[in-house]
Write a protein that holds these residues in place. Structure first.
Motif: not given
Length: 157
Positions: A64, A66, A83-85, A101, A113, A122, A128-129, A131
């Protein structure tokens, strides 16, 4: 076509992340029945080994990347990245979203995550991811996630 996997190695002694990929031909990662070793191919100097487990960490790249807010596809997401998704509950409505996160780890054969309380895949077609850093270079910011990452890696040994 076979793709060479990417790795990176954190070493506390140098306080540095070493990337092992085709764009960095001077760094060589060797695997053996005793573990792994990271070398500077240019000078043939040993940088670190898996025997320094408390001081270094080998991390695999995920499949993946970001996604920035402007839609830009960024760098590869690695194991150990924070990672904040963001998931839109209703497509196109920025007010109906859920955010998580956490640290990226391999859990039961899937990249997830992990927040310590929950784990979310993930990969998602509707999320959306972003970083935010990684647990090694930003240990002071992500102390709880660093501890979780270390705990999960001890369990997998």
């Amino acid at each position: 076509m076979f793709q060479i996997p990417e790795f990176r190695v954190w070493d506390d002694r140098y306080d540095k992340m070493f990337y092992v990929n085709k764009r960095n031909p001077n760094i060589s990662l060797e695997f053996s029945s005793n573990g792994w070793s990271l070398e500077d191919a240019k000078t043939a100097c040993l940088i670190t080994t898996s025997h320094r487990k408390e001081r270094s960490a080998l991390m695999r790249a995920t499949d993946q990347v970001y996604t920035a807010e402007d839609g830009y596809m960024g760098d590869t997401i690695f194991e150990g990245d924070v990672v904040k998704q963001r998931t839109e509950i209703i497509a196109g409505d920025p007010f109906l979203t859920t955010d998580i996160t956490g640290v990226v780890v391999m859990l039961e054969g899937e990249w997830v995550i992990d927040t310590g309380m929950t784990a979310r895949p993930l990969f998602s077609e509707v999320a959306t991811n972003e970083k935010c850093g990684n647990v090694f270079e930003h240990r002071d910011i992500w102390e709880e996630l660093y501890d979780r990452y270390v705990q999960l890696n001890k369990e997998s040994d």
